[in-house]
Design a protein around this motif. Structure first.
Motif, short mmCIF file in Angstrom:
data_model
loop_
_atom_site.label_atom_id
_atom_site.label_comp_id
_atom_site.label_asym_id
_atom_site.label_seq_id
_atom_site.Cartn_x
_atom_site.Cartn_y
_atom_site.Cartn_z
N LEU A 53 1.00 -1.20 -0.19
CA LEU A 53 0.03 -0.10 -0.01
C LEU A 53 0.96 1.15 0.16
N ALA A 54 2.04 1.00 -0.47
CA ALA A 54 2.98 2.41 -0.11
C ALA A 54 3.05 3.15 -1.27
N ALA A 55 2.57 2.66 -2.68
CA ALA A 55 2.87 3.24 -3.77
C ALA A 55 2.20 4.63 -3.83
N PRO A 56 2.53 5.72 -4.42
CA PRO A 56 2.09 6.96 -4.45
C PRO A 56 0.70 6.62 -5.44
N GLY A 57 -0.56 7.39 -4.81
CA GLY A 57 -1.58 7.13 -5.52
C GLY A 57 -2.76 6.23 -4.70
N THR A 58 -2.11 5.43 -3.95
CA THR A 58 -2.89 4.56 -3.07
C THR A 58 -3.60 5.09 -2.26
N VAL A 59 -5.01 4.74 -2.28
CA VAL A 59 -6.02 5.46 -1.24
C VAL A 59 -5.90 4.43 0.04
N LEU A 60 -5.64 5.08 1.20
CA LEU A 60 -5.58 4.49 2.46
C LEU A 60 -7.02 5.00 3.22
N THR A 61 -7.59 3.97 4.11
CA THR A 61 -8.68 4.38 4.88
C THR A 61 -8.18 4.48 6.39
N ILE A 62 -8.28 5.78 7.03
CA ILE A 62 -7.93 5.94 8.38
C ILE A 62 -8.95 6.23 9.09
N SER A 63 -8.95 5.47 10.32
CA SER A 63 -9.92 5.36 11.41
C SER A 63 -9.46 6.02 12.63
N GLN A 64 -10.32 6.93 13.01
CA GLN A 64 -10.04 7.63 14.39
C GLN A 64 -11.19 7.86 14.83
N ARG A 65 -11.47 7.67 16.11
CA ARG A 65 -12.32 8.10 17.14
C ARG A 65 -13.79 7.66 16.60
N GLY A 66 -13.68 6.49 15.97
CA GLY A 66 -15.11 5.95 15.52
C GLY A 66 -15.45 6.42 14.15
N ARG A 67 -14.76 7.09 13.19
CA ARG A 67 -14.91 7.84 12.13
C ARG A 67 -13.81 7.29 10.98
N SER A 68 -14.19 7.04 9.99
CA SER A 68 -13.36 6.67 8.75
C SER A 68 -13.31 7.74 7.80
N PHE A 69 -12.25 7.96 7.31
CA PHE A 69 -11.98 8.85 6.26
C PHE A 69 -10.96 8.52 5.20
N PRO A 70 -10.96 8.88 3.91
CA PRO A 70 -9.88 8.46 2.88
C PRO A 70 -8.80 9.31 3.03
N ALA A 71 -7.45 8.84 2.73
CA ALA A 71 -6.17 9.65 2.52
C ALA A 71 -5.48 8.95 1.36
N GLU A 72 -4.55 9.81 0.53
CA GLU A 72 -4.10 9.30 -0.76
C GLU A 72 -2.69 9.42 -0.53
N VAL A 73 -1.79 8.47 -0.62
CA VAL A 73 -0.31 8.18 -0.30
C VAL A 73 0.26 9.11 -1.40
N VAL A 74 1.20 9.99 -1.07
CA VAL A 74 1.93 10.99 -1.91
C VAL A 74 3.39 10.73 -1.84
N LYS A 75 4.25 11.16 -2.77
CA LYS A 75 5.65 10.74 -2.72
C LYS A 75 6.25 12.26 -2.31
N GLY A 76 7.54 12.09 -1.55
CA GLY A 76 8.07 13.31 -1.29
C GLY A 76 7.68 14.06 -0.37
N PRO A 77 8.30 15.25 0.20
CA PRO A 77 7.61 16.37 1.05
C PRO A 77 6.33 17.05 0.34
N PHE A 78 5.67 17.42 1.41
CA PHE A 78 4.46 18.19 1.09
C PHE A 78 4.72 19.28 0.70
N TYR A 79 5.86 20.04 1.05
CA TYR A 79 6.10 21.38 0.71
C TYR A 79 7.76 21.34 0.53
N ARG A 80 7.87 22.03 -0.69
CA ARG A 80 9.22 22.39 -0.85
C ARG A 80 9.64 23.90 -1.14
N ARG A 81 10.68 24.31 -0.79
CA ARG A 81 10.82 25.89 -0.62
C ARG A 81 11.02 26.31 -2.08
N PRO A 82 10.62 27.62 -2.50
CA PRO A 82 10.82 27.96 -3.71
C PRO A 82 12.32 28.06 -4.27
#
Length: 368
Positions: free
Chosen positions: A339-368
């Motif tokens: 499930l580690a490939a970029p683009g894979t959709v994960l299901t996160i379970s937290q405090r009785g709720r579930s929601f989707p998250a997408e695996v992404v490659k690299g840092p979320f932020y890169r300085r200009p």
């Protein structure tokens, strides 16, 4: 400063934070500023201008003597033989089973003089491990109480430090360091950081740290607390020891294989944990630390579960929170390698709720 294991520790700059009205918190036994003006405002100040952090709780452990390099090589996964005077490198230190003791920065101050900067909560543990594994090779001394450490980060950080400490600092390369004087204080300026921005970390004698801090404030830097430090490092996808990496995780699983130099084994310079990491690499990883973006308005937090279609737990979120610069919410989680490939959709379970998250490659932020 003197460490008292029975009470909260104070950095040399503690009273200045309190006088400025910072909200203080217990951070691993240290009384540290969480925020001054607010986490979001402080995050933006670093991304857009320049901020300063008191990170004096970090530890400095020095290795000196003719076999100092051999001692460092015995301890770190990276290859300190590549360093020259005035240069540093990021690395991990591992247990014999490949679990991470700490992630550190090694500085070569001379051919027989190395410094390893360790995480605050790990100072005593790391020092004991270093002495146990390499204490017969050279002198190993804990100088953590002797220094304050001030991080100056942001697009205007280098210019500010050079204005105060000398224009020669503009020539210091990434992961390089040089000496300078700021407010009459002898400072070592290292071009390192933990925010995803450029800047310096300043090693300052503890007893005279206040004038340096005040000079940086007078030069236009904003004081920044631990709250914004965490959102900044998460956007840059920098691991936090105790959350994303620890004794139960290996550098290979954590995406830090680039600091694991197994060729040291072939040169007759095995580091602690090398054999275990070589075996893990040969067998193939079963899990990996991935970055993800939450696909709706939820925020995944440390400890949330990653579940499969049937609701079975298959992984855990190690860090998570809002990403003020890039928008939305992001996080890190260990998941099965499938499930580690970029683009894979994960299901996160937290405090009785579930929601989707997408695996992404690299840092979320890169300085200009």
């Amino acid at each position: 400063m003197v460490r008292d294991p029975g009470s909260l520790q104070h950095t040399p700059l503690h009273d200045l934070h309190v006088a400025r009205g910072a909200k203080m918190v217990d951070f691993g036994g240290w009384h540290m500023p969480l925020q001054y003006e607010g986490i979001l405002a402080e995050h933006r100040a670093v991304r857009e201008r320049v901020g300063i952090f008191d990170v004096s709780h970090m530890g400095e452990i020095d290795f000196t003597g003719p076999r100092a390099l051999a001692a460092v090589q015995r301890l770190i996964t990276n290859d300190a033989a590549k360093l020259v005077d005035g240069r540093a490198m990021y690395t991990c230190v591992c247990y014999p089973d490949g679990g991470i003791v700490d992630d550190c920065i090694v500085y070569r101050r001379g051919p027989e003089d190395y410094r390893i900067v360790v995480n605050a909560a790990n100072i005593a543990k790391d020092f004991a491990f270093f002495v146990q594994q390499a204490g017969k090779l050279c002198d190993i001394a804990d100088h953590s109480d002797d220094f304050a450490l001030i991080a100056v980060q942001g697009p205007k950080a280098r210019a500010l430090v050079a204005e105060l400490g000398g224009q020669h600092l503009l020539d210091v390369p990434s992961f390089g360091f040089a000496s300078c004087w700021i407010s009459g204080v002898d400072v070592t300026a290292a071009r390192t950081g933990y925010t995803g921005e450029d800047g310096f970390e300043l090693f300052v004698p503890a007893a005279v740290a206040a004038p340096v801090w005040e000079a940086l404030l007078a030069g236009g830097a904003a004081p920044i607390g631990l709250g914004a430090r965490d959102t900044l490092r998460l956007e840059a996808r920098l691991s936090l020891y105790g959350n994303d990496i620890d004794q139960t995780t290996s550098p290979l699983e954590a995406g830090l294989g680039w600091v694991v130099k197994l060729d040291k084994l072939g040169r007759g310079e095995p580091f602690v944990g090398a054999e275990a990491l070589a075996a893990q690499k040969a067998a193939g990883l079963t899990r990996s630390l991935v970055g993800f973006r939450v696909q709706d308005r939820n925020i995944a937090r440390h400890g949330a579960e990653v579940v499969d279609a049937g609701g079975a737990v298959i992984g855990h979120v190690t860090s998570g929170g809002p990403a003020p610069t890039v928008g939305g919410a992001v996080g890190l989680a260990y998941v099965p390698i499938a499930l580690a490939a970029p683009g894979t959709v994960l299901t996160i379970s937290q405090r009785g709720r579930s929601f989707p998250a997408e695996v992404v490659k690299g840092p979320f932020y890169r300085r200009p």
